[in-house]
Motif scaffolding. Structure first.
Motif, PDB file in Angstrom:
ATOM      1  N   UNK A  19      20.530  37.151  14.513  1.00  0.00           N
ATOM      2  CA  UNK A  19      20.259  37.158  13.069  1.00  0.00           C
ATOM      3  C   UNK A  19      21.500  37.492  12.236  1.00  0.00           C
ATOM      4  N   UNK A  20      22.422  38.265  12.797  1.00  0.00           N
ATOM      5  CA  UNK A  20      23.498  38.875  12.016  1.00  0.00           C
ATOM      6  C   UNK A  20      24.398  37.860  11.316  1.00  0.00           C
ATOM      7  N   UNK A  21      25.009  36.947  12.038  1.00  0.00           N
ATOM      8  CA  UNK A  21      25.986  36.035  11.415  1.00  0.00           C
ATOM      9  C   UNK A  21      25.354  35.091  10.397  1.00  0.00           C
ATOM     10  N   UNK A  22      24.232  34.449  10.719  1.00  0.00           N
ATOM     11  CA  UNK A  22      23.637  33.582   9.694  1.00  0.00           C
ATOM     12  C   UNK A  22      23.214  34.357   8.444  1.00  0.00           C
ATOM     13  N   UNK A  23      22.681  35.559   8.638  1.00  0.00           N
ATOM     14  CA  UNK A  23      22.277  36.349   7.470  1.00  0.00           C
ATOM     15  C   UNK A  23      23.479  36.805   6.662  1.00  0.00           C
ATOM     16  N   UNK A  24      24.586  37.119   7.330  1.00  0.00           N
ATOM     17  CA  UNK A  24      25.795  37.517   6.607  1.00  0.00           C
ATOM     18  C   UNK A  24      26.260  36.399   5.686  1.00  0.00           C
ATOM     19  N   UNK A  25      26.159  35.163   6.149  1.00  0.00           N
ATOM     20  CA  UNK A  25      26.533  34.006   5.332  1.00  0.00           C
ATOM     21  C   UNK A  25      25.512  33.764   4.225  1.00  0.00           C
ATOM     22  N   UNK A  26      24.248  33.794   4.598  1.00  0.00           N
ATOM     23  CA  UNK A  26      23.177  33.503   3.647  1.00  0.00           C
ATOM     24  C   UNK A  26      23.065  34.539   2.534  1.00  0.00           C
ATOM     25  N   UNK A  27      23.248  35.809   2.873  1.00  0.00           N
ATOM     26  CA  UNK A  27      22.999  36.885   1.906  1.00  0.00           C
ATOM     27  C   UNK A  27      24.250  37.393   1.200  1.00  0.00           C
ATOM     28  N   UNK A  28      25.425  36.846   1.516  1.00  0.00           N
ATOM     29  CA  UNK A  28      26.664  37.299   0.872  1.00  0.00           C
ATOM     30  C   UNK A  28      26.491  37.305  -0.637  1.00  0.00           C
ATOM     31  N   UNK A  29      26.981  38.308  -1.308  1.00  0.00           N
ATOM     32  CA  UNK A  29      27.950  39.325  -0.917  1.00  0.00           C
ATOM     33  C   UNK A  29      27.351  40.559  -0.224  1.00  0.00           C
ATOM     34  N   UNK A  30      26.050  40.587  -0.010  1.00  0.00           N
ATOM     35  CA  UNK A  30      25.481  41.690   0.773  1.00  0.00           C
ATOM     36  C   UNK A  30      26.070  41.604   2.171  1.00  0.00           C
ATOM     37  N   UNK A  31      26.544  42.733   2.687  1.00  0.00           N
ATOM     38  CA  UNK A  31      27.124  42.764   4.023  1.00  0.00           C
ATOM     39  C   UNK A  31      26.012  42.894   5.064  1.00  0.00           C
ATOM     40  N   UNK A  32      26.118  42.159   6.145  1.00  0.00           N
ATOM     41  CA  UNK A  32      25.169  42.252   7.252  1.00  0.00           C
ATOM     42  C   UNK A  32      25.970  42.486   8.527  1.00  0.00           C
ATOM     43  N   UNK A  33      25.666  43.574   9.200  1.00  0.00           N
ATOM     44  CA  UNK A  33      26.366  43.937  10.427  1.00  0.00           C
ATOM     45  C   UNK A  33      25.366  44.208  11.532  1.00  0.00           C
ATOM     46  N   UNK A  34      25.830  44.109  12.757  1.00  0.00           N
ATOM     47  CA  UNK A  34      25.015  44.440  13.913  1.00  0.00           C
ATOM     48  C   UNK A  34      25.705  45.505  14.736  1.00  0.00           C
ATOM     49  N   UNK A  35      24.917  46.386  15.294  1.00  0.00           N
ATOM     50  CA  UNK A  35      25.417  47.421  16.197  1.00  0.00           C
ATOM     51  C   UNK A  35      24.620  47.298  17.484  1.00  0.00           C
ATOM     52  N   UNK A  36      25.324  47.315  18.608  1.00  0.00           N
ATOM     53  CA  UNK A  36      24.669  47.173  19.903  1.00  0.00           C
ATOM     54  C   UNK A  36      25.067  48.341  20.803  1.00  0.00           C
ATOM     55  N   UNK A  37      24.355  49.450  20.690  1.00  0.00           N
ATOM     56  CA  UNK A  37      24.699  50.624  21.507  1.00  0.00           C
ATOM     57  C   UNK A  37      24.536  50.343  22.992  1.00  0.00           C
ATOM     58  N   UNK A  38      25.273  51.101  23.781  1.00  0.00           N
ATOM     59  CA  UNK A  38      25.154  51.018  25.230  1.00  0.00           C
ATOM     60  C   UNK A  38      23.964  51.817  25.723  1.00  0.00           C
ATOM     61  N   UNK A  39      23.834  51.859  27.012  1.00  0.00           N
ATOM     62  CA  UNK A  39      22.735  52.552  27.664  1.00  0.00           C
ATOM     63  C   UNK A  39      23.007  54.047  27.671  1.00  0.00           C
ATOM     64  N   UNK A  40      22.022  54.820  27.288  1.00  0.00           N
ATOM     65  CA  UNK A  40      22.127  56.274  27.330  1.00  0.00           C
ATOM     66  C   UNK A  40      21.105  56.803  28.318  1.00  0.00           C
ATOM     67  N   UNK A  41      21.449  57.855  28.998  1.00  0.00           N
ATOM     68  CA  UNK A  41      20.578  58.420  30.037  1.00  0.00           C
ATOM     69  C   UNK A  41      19.455  59.240  29.409  1.00  0.00           C
ATOM     70  N   UNK A  42      18.645  58.594  28.576  1.00  0.00           N
ATOM     71  CA  UNK A  42      17.551  59.289  27.906  1.00  0.00           C
ATOM     72  C   UNK A  42      16.185  58.818  28.362  1.00  0.00           C
ATOM     73  N   UNK A  43      16.111  57.650  28.974  1.00  0.00           N
ATOM     74  CA  UNK A  43      14.833  57.105  29.416  1.00  0.00           C
ATOM     75  C   UNK A  43      14.847  56.997  30.935  1.00  0.00           C
ATOM     76  N   UNK A  44      14.244  57.976  31.636  1.00  0.00           N
ATOM     77  CA  UNK A  44      14.306  57.953  33.096  1.00  0.00           C
ATOM     78  C   UNK A  44      13.662  56.718  33.711  1.00  0.00           C
ATOM     79  N   UNK A  45      12.719  56.097  33.034  1.00  0.00           N
ATOM     80  CA  UNK A  45      12.109  54.884  33.566  1.00  0.00           C
ATOM     81  C   UNK A  45      13.117  53.748  33.674  1.00  0.00           C
TER      82      UNK A  45
END
Length: 132
Positions: free
Chosen positions: A84-110
């Motif tokens: 969604x990020x890149x197309x929305x950044x183009x479509x909604x400009x000048x509103x900024x659209x960014x994506x963050x993709x965190x890594x895995x954290x040892x919080x969910x033992x499953x």
């Protein structure tokens, strides 16, 4: 309520992980509902109130790009959010659209328990850096 300057969408469910051969398709649909569709619905609801100089941040996960067995469902859900990020950044400009993709954290033992136990955390570290 006035204008929204910063919208950060960080939604997730707890489903969608597991080997593809046994992945519960209904659970994967719920995962898309809980994350992808919830991101999109939240964004659409906020659009009329976003300030012209506002900012949107969508939170995905590194599973969209990491090759870790048992995460194909998670990769699909998070990949959809990232897509969604890149197309929305183009479509909604000048509103900024960014994506963050965190890594895995040892919080969910499953999800992380077997990864951490299997190799003392080396795979967890690689996955968190996008090299898993």
């Amino acid at each position: 309520m006035g204008a929204i300057d910063w919208l950060v969408v960080s939604l997730s469910g707890g489903e969608g992980a597991g080997p593809i051969a046994g992945l519960d398709v209904a659970a994967l649909r719920r995962a898309f509902d809980a994350k992808f569709w919830a991101h999109l619905t939240t964004l659409r609801a906020a659009l009329p109130r976003l300030a012209p100089t506002g900012s949107i941040t969508l939170i995905g996960a590194i599973s969209a790009r990491a090759a870790m067995p048992g995460t194909a469902g998670l990769a699909a859900v998070n990949g959809a959010v990232e897509a969604l990020v890149k197309p929305l950044a183009t479509e909604l400009a000048p509103i900024r659209v960014n994506g963050v993709s965190p890594g895995l954290a040892a919080t969910n033992p499953n999800l992380t328990g077997t990864v951490i136990e299997a190799d003392g955390g080396a795979r967890l570290a690689a996955f968190s850096l996008g090299r898993g």
